[in-house]
Design an enzyme around this catalytic site. Structure first.
Site, PDB file in Angstrom:
ATOM      1  N   GLY A  23      20.244 -14.322 -52.198  1.00  0.00           N
ATOM      2  CA  GLY A  23      20.031 -12.895 -52.413  1.00  0.00           C
ATOM      3  C   GLY A  23      18.598 -12.542 -52.054  1.00  0.00           C
ATOM      4  N   CYS A  81      13.523 -18.892 -56.408  1.00  0.00           N
ATOM      5  CA  CYS A  81      13.236 -17.550 -55.912  1.00  0.00           C
ATOM      6  C   CYS A  81      12.488 -17.680 -54.587  1.00  0.00           C
ATOM      7  CB  CYS A  81      12.390 -16.778 -56.925  1.00  0.00           C
ATOM      8  SG  CYS A  81      11.933 -15.116 -56.379  1.00  0.00           S
ATOM      9  N   GLU A 107      18.442 -10.586 -58.884  1.00  0.00           N
ATOM     10  CA  GLU A 107      18.015  -9.568 -57.924  1.00  0.00           C
ATOM     11  C   GLU A 107      17.753  -8.225 -58.605  1.00  0.00           C
ATOM     12  OE1 GLU A 107      17.117 -10.576 -55.137  1.00  0.00           O
ATOM     13  OE2 GLU A 107      18.070 -12.536 -55.260  1.00  0.00           O
ATOM     14  N   HIS A 130      14.340  -8.197 -60.004  1.00  0.00           N
ATOM     15  CA  HIS A 130      13.303  -7.932 -59.001  1.00  0.00           C
ATOM     16  C   HIS A 130      13.006  -6.438 -58.893  1.00  0.00           C
ATOM     17  CE1 HIS A 130      12.007 -11.560 -57.027  1.00  0.00           C
ATOM     18  NE2 HIS A 130      13.245 -11.985 -56.832  1.00  0.00           N
TER      19      HIS A 130
END
Length: 212
Positions: free
Chosen positions: A69, A120, A163, A166
């Site tokens: 992702g 990540c 995600e 984020h």
């Protein structure tokens, strides 16, 4: 392998989606950069060529970095948008993008937390155990403004939560203890050069050039 694109099953799908075929690679931002630390702006203009090009670029960038992702602020763009190509624990491949996602978690009484290794692309090389719910639902829109509801279980649920974090300005290392966060940053320092070199090689294999 079963494949769901934008939450809907398809008969067949290429290993490298058409978005990635059209895209150009972008630099991935890293921990310490301000754009990763502020909540992203809502997408208000849909169906634009610029938005489509951004999604294409994000798909290609995600593949070059071998991720599951990628959020828009990970390529330096302050918008609530992420792309994904991620399996769940049943071997189903999920591919798509979602704008302005809102995460819906199970009620606390029905919530099962699974602690598994997470990485990540903005903390290259580091992997640490992070607790996440084993299932989740994300509501948002596609690039044309059509409503989307994406359901995830297992590893794909972890991806959706990661995600969405984020886009609120949070990294997975924020969920770690101070000691574990320090260990993640140590891993990143040790492996950073190696990970970026692998991205250069992957880009070249896909016909693109990245700066080392």
């Amino acid at each position: 392998m079963r494949v769901l694109v934008q939450g809907k099953p398809v008969g067949s799908y290429p290993a490298l989606p058409p978005e990635a075929e059209r895209g150009s690679p972008r630099r991935i931002t890293e921990v310490g950069e301000e754009v990763l630390r502020r909540p992203c702006r809502e997408v208000t203009e849909f169906g634009t060529p610029e938005l489509s090009a951004l999604i294409d670029d994000m798909f290609l960038t995600m593949y070059i970095a071998e991720g599951a992702g990628l959020a828009a602020n990970q390529v330096g763009v302050d918008l609530r948008l992420f792309v994904y190509d991620c399996p769940d624990d049943n071997g189903v491949r999920h591919v798509g993008h979602i704008l302005n996602p809102v995460l819906e978690q199970p009620d606390p009484a029905d919530r099962l937390l699974i602690e598994e290794a997470e990485g990540c692309l903005s903390v290259p090389g580091a992997r640490m155990d992070v607790p996440r719910t084993d299932r989740t639902v994300v509501r948002g829109a596609d690039k044309d403004g059509n409503p989307l509801v994406i359901e995830g279980t297992g590893y794909f649920a972890r991806c959706l939560q990661h995600e969405t974090d984020h886009l609120s300005g949070h990294l997975y290392i924020d969920r770690l203890s101070k000691r574990d966060r320090k260990e993640a940053l140590r891993q990143m320092a040790d492996l950073h050069e190696q990970v970026l070199a692998r991205r250069v090689e992957k880009a070249a294999a896909l016909g693109h050039q990245l700066k080392p």
